[in-house]
Every structure is written in structure tokens, then in C-alpha cells.
Design an enzyme around this catalytic site. Structure first.
Site, PDB file in Angstrom:
ATOM      1  N   ARG A 172      11.319  -0.975  11.464  1.00 25.74           N
ATOM      2  CA  ARG A 172      10.122  -0.741  12.283  1.00 25.74           C
ATOM      3  C   ARG A 172      10.237  -1.840  13.415  1.00 25.74           C
ATOM      4  O   ARG A 172      10.314  -3.058  12.970  1.00 25.74           O
ATOM      5  CB  ARG A 172       8.815  -0.714  11.691  1.00 25.74           C
ATOM      6  CG  ARG A 172       8.476   0.635  10.745  1.00 25.74           C
ATOM      7  CD  ARG A 172       7.290   0.705   9.988  1.00 25.74           C
ATOM      8  NE  ARG A 172       6.405  -0.019  10.682  1.00 25.74           N
ATOM      9  CZ  ARG A 172       5.045  -0.226   9.923  1.00 25.74           C
ATOM     10  NH1 ARG A 172       5.005   0.466   8.583  1.00 25.74           N
ATOM     11  NH2 ARG A 172       4.088  -0.694  10.221  1.00 25.74           N
ATOM     12  N   LYS A 215       0.916  -1.268   0.104  1.00 24.42           N
ATOM     13  CA  LYS A 215      -0.042  -0.109   0.027  1.00 24.42           C
ATOM     14  C   LYS A 215       0.754   1.332   0.020  1.00 24.42           C
ATOM     15  O   LYS A 215       0.533   2.138  -0.913  1.00 24.42           O
ATOM     16  CB  LYS A 215      -0.965   0.108   1.243  1.00 24.42           C
ATOM     17  CG  LYS A 215      -1.795  -1.175   1.371  1.00 24.42           C
ATOM     18  CD  LYS A 215      -2.603  -1.180   2.527  1.00 24.42           C
ATOM     19  CE  LYS A 215      -1.941  -1.136   3.953  1.00 24.42           C
ATOM     20  NZ  LYS A 215      -1.157  -2.281   4.121  1.00 24.42           N
ATOM     21  N   ARG A 244      -9.255   0.777   8.822  1.00 26.96           N
ATOM     22  CA  ARG A 244      -9.070  -0.792   9.219  1.00 26.96           C
ATOM     23  C   ARG A 244     -10.080  -1.423   9.997  1.00 26.96           C
ATOM     24  O   ARG A 244      -9.759  -2.471  10.470  1.00 26.96           O
ATOM     25  CB  ARG A 244      -7.816  -0.546  10.258  1.00 26.96           C
ATOM     26  CG  ARG A 244      -6.462  -0.781   9.341  1.00 26.96           C
ATOM     27  CD  ARG A 244      -5.435  -0.580  10.286  1.00 26.96           C
ATOM     28  NE  ARG A 244      -4.228  -1.208  10.193  1.00 26.96           N
ATOM     29  CZ  ARG A 244      -3.022  -0.544   9.522  1.00 26.96           C
ATOM     30  NH1 ARG A 244      -3.047   0.548   9.023  1.00 26.96           N
ATOM     31  NH2 ARG A 244      -2.031  -1.426   9.281  1.00 26.96           N
ATOM     32  N   ARG A 287      11.893  -5.412   5.358  1.00 32.44           N
ATOM     33  CA  ARG A 287      11.547  -4.009   5.150  1.00 32.44           C
ATOM     34  C   ARG A 287      12.402  -2.913   5.907  1.00 32.44           C
ATOM     35  O   ARG A 287      12.501  -3.231   6.797  1.00 32.44           O
ATOM     36  CB  ARG A 287       9.942  -3.897   5.442  1.00 32.44           C
ATOM     37  CG  ARG A 287       9.583  -2.370   5.340  1.00 32.44           C
ATOM     38  CD  ARG A 287       8.150  -2.076   5.291  1.00 32.44           C
ATOM     39  NE  ARG A 287       7.313  -2.388   6.290  1.00 32.44           N
ATOM     40  CZ  ARG A 287       6.120  -2.250   6.621  1.00 32.44           C
ATOM     41  NH1 ARG A 287       5.285  -1.597   5.501  1.00 32.44           N
ATOM     42  NH2 ARG A 287       5.519  -2.176   7.778  1.00 32.44           N
ATOM     43  N   ARG A 311      -0.172  -9.083  13.625  1.00 33.66           N
ATOM     44  CA  ARG A 311      -0.842  -8.149  12.794  1.00 33.66           C
ATOM     45  C   ARG A 311      -1.710  -8.689  11.823  1.00 33.66           C
ATOM     46  O   ARG A 311      -2.515  -8.277  11.256  1.00 33.66           O
ATOM     47  CB  ARG A 311       0.417  -7.021  12.271  1.00 33.66           C
ATOM     48  CG  ARG A 311       1.134  -6.240  13.300  1.00 33.66           C
ATOM     49  CD  ARG A 311       2.190  -5.666  12.853  1.00 33.66           C
ATOM     50  NE  ARG A 311       2.133  -4.750  11.647  1.00 33.66           N
ATOM     51  CZ  ARG A 311       3.310  -4.659  10.631  1.00 33.66           C
ATOM     52  NH1 ARG A 311       4.384  -5.184  11.069  1.00 33.66           N
ATOM     53  NH2 ARG A 311       3.155  -3.876   9.778  1.00 33.66           N
TER      54      ARG A 311
HETATM   55  P1  ADP Z   1       1.289  -1.524   7.396  1.00 34.09           P
HETATM   56  O1  ADP Z   1       1.890  -0.326   6.512  1.00 34.09           O
HETATM   57  O2  ADP Z   1       2.448  -2.415   7.840  1.00 34.09           O
HETATM   58  O3  ADP Z   1      -0.020  -2.074   7.506  1.00 34.09           O
HETATM   59  P2  ADP Z   1       0.731   0.781   9.268  1.00 34.09           P
HETATM   60  O4  ADP Z   1       2.079   1.852   8.959  1.00 34.09           O
HETATM   61  O5  ADP Z   1      -0.512   1.198   8.274  1.00 34.09           O
HETATM   62  O6  ADP Z   1       1.334  -0.670   8.779  1.00 34.09           O
HETATM   63  O7  ADP Z   1       0.384   0.648  10.552  1.00 34.09           O
HETATM   64  C1  ADP Z   1       1.075   0.503  11.808  1.00 34.09           C
HETATM   65  C2  ADP Z   1       0.450   0.337  13.188  1.00 34.09           C
HETATM   66  O8  ADP Z   1      -0.209   1.705  13.200  1.00 34.09           O
HETATM   67  C3  ADP Z   1      -0.688  -0.476  13.032  1.00 34.09           C
HETATM   68  O9  ADP Z   1      -0.310  -2.076  13.377  1.00 34.09           O
HETATM   69  C4  ADP Z   1      -1.464  -0.014  14.029  1.00 34.09           C
HETATM   70  O10 ADP Z   1      -1.204  -0.280  15.463  1.00 34.09           O
HETATM   71  C5  ADP Z   1      -1.548   1.247  13.812  1.00 34.09           C
HETATM   72  N1  ADP Z   1      -2.485   2.036  13.007  1.00 34.09           N
HETATM   73  C6  ADP Z   1      -2.303   2.432  11.655  1.00 34.09           C
HETATM   74  N2  ADP Z   1      -3.483   2.795  11.095  1.00 34.09           N
HETATM   75  C7  ADP Z   1      -4.537   2.333  12.057  1.00 34.09           C
HETATM   76  C8  ADP Z   1      -5.808   2.418  11.706  1.00 34.09           C
HETATM   77  N3  ADP Z   1      -6.265   2.815  10.826  1.00 34.09           N
HETATM   78  N4  ADP Z   1      -6.608   1.960  12.869  1.00 34.09           N
HETATM   79  C9  ADP Z   1      -5.794   1.590  13.861  1.00 34.09           C
HETATM   80  N5  ADP Z   1      -4.646   1.511  14.178  1.00 34.09           N
HETATM   81  C10 ADP Z   1      -3.903   1.916  13.108  1.00 34.09           C
HETATM   82  P1  ADP Z   2       2.178  -1.874   3.302  1.00 33.30           P
HETATM   83  O1  ADP Z   2       2.085  -0.413   3.194  1.00 33.30           O
HETATM   84  O2  ADP Z   2       1.040  -2.245   2.519  1.00 33.30           O
HETATM   85  O3  ADP Z   2       2.663  -2.399   4.658  1.00 33.30           O
HETATM   86  P2  ADP Z   2       4.746  -1.701   2.034  1.00 33.30           P
HETATM   87  O4  ADP Z   2       4.503  -0.733   0.571  1.00 33.30           O
HETATM   88  O5  ADP Z   2       5.401  -0.843   2.841  1.00 33.30           O
HETATM   89  O6  ADP Z   2       3.360  -2.278   2.530  1.00 33.30           O
HETATM   90  O7  ADP Z   2       5.620  -2.870   1.413  1.00 33.30           O
HETATM   91  C1  ADP Z   2       6.171  -3.720   2.260  1.00 33.30           C
HETATM   92  C2  ADP Z   2       7.707  -4.346   1.886  1.00 33.30           C
HETATM   93  O8  ADP Z   2       7.411  -5.140   0.379  1.00 33.30           O
HETATM   94  C3  ADP Z   2       8.379  -3.292   1.400  1.00 33.30           C
HETATM   95  O9  ADP Z   2       9.891  -3.540   1.777  1.00 33.30           O
HETATM   96  C4  ADP Z   2       8.444  -2.975   0.009  1.00 33.30           C
HETATM   97  O10 ADP Z   2       9.626  -2.547  -0.591  1.00 33.30           O
HETATM   98  C5  ADP Z   2       8.251  -4.548  -0.623  1.00 33.30           C
HETATM   99  N1  ADP Z   2       6.949  -4.300  -1.821  1.00 33.30           N
HETATM  100  C6  ADP Z   2       6.137  -3.644  -1.870  1.00 33.30           C
HETATM  101  N2  ADP Z   2       5.629  -3.924  -3.012  1.00 33.30           N
HETATM  102  C7  ADP Z   2       6.084  -4.979  -3.511  1.00 33.30           C
HETATM  103  C8  ADP Z   2       5.991  -5.820  -4.824  1.00 33.30           C
HETATM  104  N3  ADP Z   2       5.006  -5.642  -5.590  1.00 33.30           N
HETATM  105  N4  ADP Z   2       7.015  -6.891  -4.938  1.00 33.30           N
HETATM  106  C9  ADP Z   2       7.775  -7.074  -4.268  1.00 33.30           C
HETATM  107  N5  ADP Z   2       8.177  -6.513  -2.818  1.00 33.30           N
HETATM  108  C10 ADP Z   2       7.420  -5.418  -2.794  1.00 33.30           C
END
Ligand code: ADP
Ligand code: ADP
Ligand code: ZN
Length: 214
Positions: free
Chosen positions: A161, A13, A88, A127, A172
């Protein structure tokens, strides 16, 4: 144009939101990044959410809804926004519908990223992100073009992270299945949900999203 990116942690995302932001000139609103900024500033909200985030749980809906309500009215969202990591939960989605209606806005696209769980674990545990702009990389699959320098902002400070440890990643993914996956039928009902293959390479996913956006 207002977009929601929906998908489990690690589905890409954030990576795609940054590209959509560049291509379409609309603003990425990443609730995880906002919360990490609150923690970094050391304020009361940051202190309240840190333990929750480190454990991989969700922050209470009211906190997140207040954060987003304060953001979507800002001038940089006039052309639209990409919600990355929000909503979420179903109550968050309902609150979003209400706050958009109050502003005479609506969602144009909800895009689901589909990725197998084993791949998610590999992606998250590999990551690392730019400390300055939040751009995310992978130690094997998606390194910066020049080693040690962020492609987006040229910063040379990167962080892993704390919630990307293998145990917390599993927690998660469970939270996603239980609390966030119910949003799929919520958005499917209104016909707004579209799916992309999040397993494809990063450029291919961007192309598929561009087709969805039209
Ligand atoms: P990822 O990109 O790996 O899905 P995020 O950076 O979006 O993770 O979120 C990291 C953490 O921040 C989540 O595990 C949660 O604790 C909190 N968080 C982020 N967005 C939300 C949301 N919309 N509602 C509740 N908690 C959230
Ligand atoms: P999210 O925001 O959904 O948690 P990220 O965009 O941070 O996910 O991506 C999670 C990890 O996967 C990062 O290390 C990123 O560089 C890698 N990644 C993202 N998209 C792809 C893809 N299409 N193929 C392989 N690796 C990816
Ligand atoms: Zn950067």
C-alpha cells in the site's frame, strides 16, 4: 453477532477479521478495502479520496457513514458483521449507533487491539496484501505458506500500500491518537469494550478473541 475491531493501523484488525469471518460466518466490512476498491474503479468518489488516503488522513465522516449504511442492510450481513476500520471518529460511532437502532440491531462486542507503536511501524512497513482478496502478509513474520501464492484465494498478485511508507505510517499513528483513540472512552462508558493483547502471535490473538466472543 455484530462486532467492532478497534485498534491502530497495523494492530492486526484485518488479519483477525478474516479469521472471525471464517469461524463465525459473518461478514467483514473493511472501510479501507471499500475505499481502495472505489479508487481502483476510477470513479468520482475514488478520485476524491485518493489524495486523502495517500496522505494518511481520514476521509470525511459523511462519505464513510454513507458507505457503511449501504452495506449493513445487505443480505450477506444478515448473520452479522465485523467492522474493521470503522468507526474511526466519535461522530462515526454516533452515526453507527443511530443506524443500528433504526434496524433494531446492536453491537455485541467492541474489541480493542493493544500494540506498541514501534511494533506497528515494523508491521506496516513490512506489510503486503493480496491484490485479489485483501489478505495481509508480512515480509518477515507472516509470509504465505507457499511463496508467491495467497493462502486464502491462491492469487499470485500482491501489492504494497502507498500509505505504508515510513513517513505516512507516522502520520497515520498520529491521526489514530488524535481522532480515533477518543472512541475508547466512548465505548468503555457503555461497558462494551474488551481488550486483547495484539502483540501476541496471530493464533494466540485469535484464541483470545474467541474467548471474548464466548
Ligand atoms: P489500516 O488497516 O492500516 O488501519 P485501513 O485500510 O483501515 O488502514 O484504512 C486506510 C485509509 O482509509 C485510512 O488511512 C483512511 O484514509 C481511510 N479510511 C478507512 N476507514 C476510514 C474511516 N472509518 N474514516 C475515515 N477514513 C477511513
Ligand atoms: P490492520 O488491519 O489493523 O491495519 P493487519 O491485519 O493488516 O493490520 O496487520 C498488519 C501487519 O502485521 C500485516 O503485515 C500482518 O501480516 C502483520 N500481523 C498481523 N497480526 C500480527 C501478529 N499478531 N503478530 C505479528 N504480525 C502480525
Ligand atoms: Zn488472496
Amino acid at each position: 453477532m455484530n462486532i467492532v475491531l478497534l485498534g491502530p493501523p497495523g494492530s492486526g484488525k484485518g488479519t483477525q477479521a478474516k479469521r472471525i469471518e471464517q469461524i463465525h460466518g459473518i461478514t467483514q466490512l473493511a472501510t479501507g478495502d471499500m475505499l481502495r476498491a472505489e479508487i481502483a474503479s476510477g470513479n468520482a468518489l475514488g478520485r476524491r479520496v485518493k489524495g486523502i488516503m495517500d496522505a494518511g488522513e481520514l476521509v470525511p465522516d459523511d462519505i464513510i457513514i454513507t458507505l457503511i449504511r449501504g452495506r449493513i442492510g445487505k443480505p450477506d450481513c444478515r448473520n452479522g458483521f465485523i467492522l474493521d476500520g470503522f468507526p474511526r471518529t466519535v461522530p462515526q460511532a454516533e452515526a453507527l449507533d443511530r443506524m443500528l437502532a433504526q434496524r433494531d440491531l446492536r453491537l455485541d462486542h467492541v474489541i480493542e487491539f493493544e500494540v506498541d507503536e514501534a511494533v506497528l511501524i515494523d508491521r506496516l512497513t513490512g506489510r503486503f496484501t493480496c491484490q485479489h482478496c485483501g489478505a495481509s502478509y508480512h515480509e518477515r513474520d507472516n509470509r504465505p505458506k507457499v511463496d508467491g501464492i495467497c493462502d486464502v484465494c491462491s492469487s499470485c498478485e500482491f501489492v504494497c500500500r502507498p500509505d505504508d511508507s515510513p513517513e505516512t505510517v507516522k502520520a497515520r499513528l498520529g491521526v489514530y491518537r488524535r481522532q480515533t483513540a477518543p472512541l475508547l472512552p466512548y465505548y468503555r462508558r457503555t461497558g462494551i469494550l474488551q481488550r486483547v493483547d495484539g502483540m501476541a502471535d496471530i493464533d494466540a490473538v485469535t484464541r483470545e478473541i474467541e474467548e471474548v466472543l464466548g
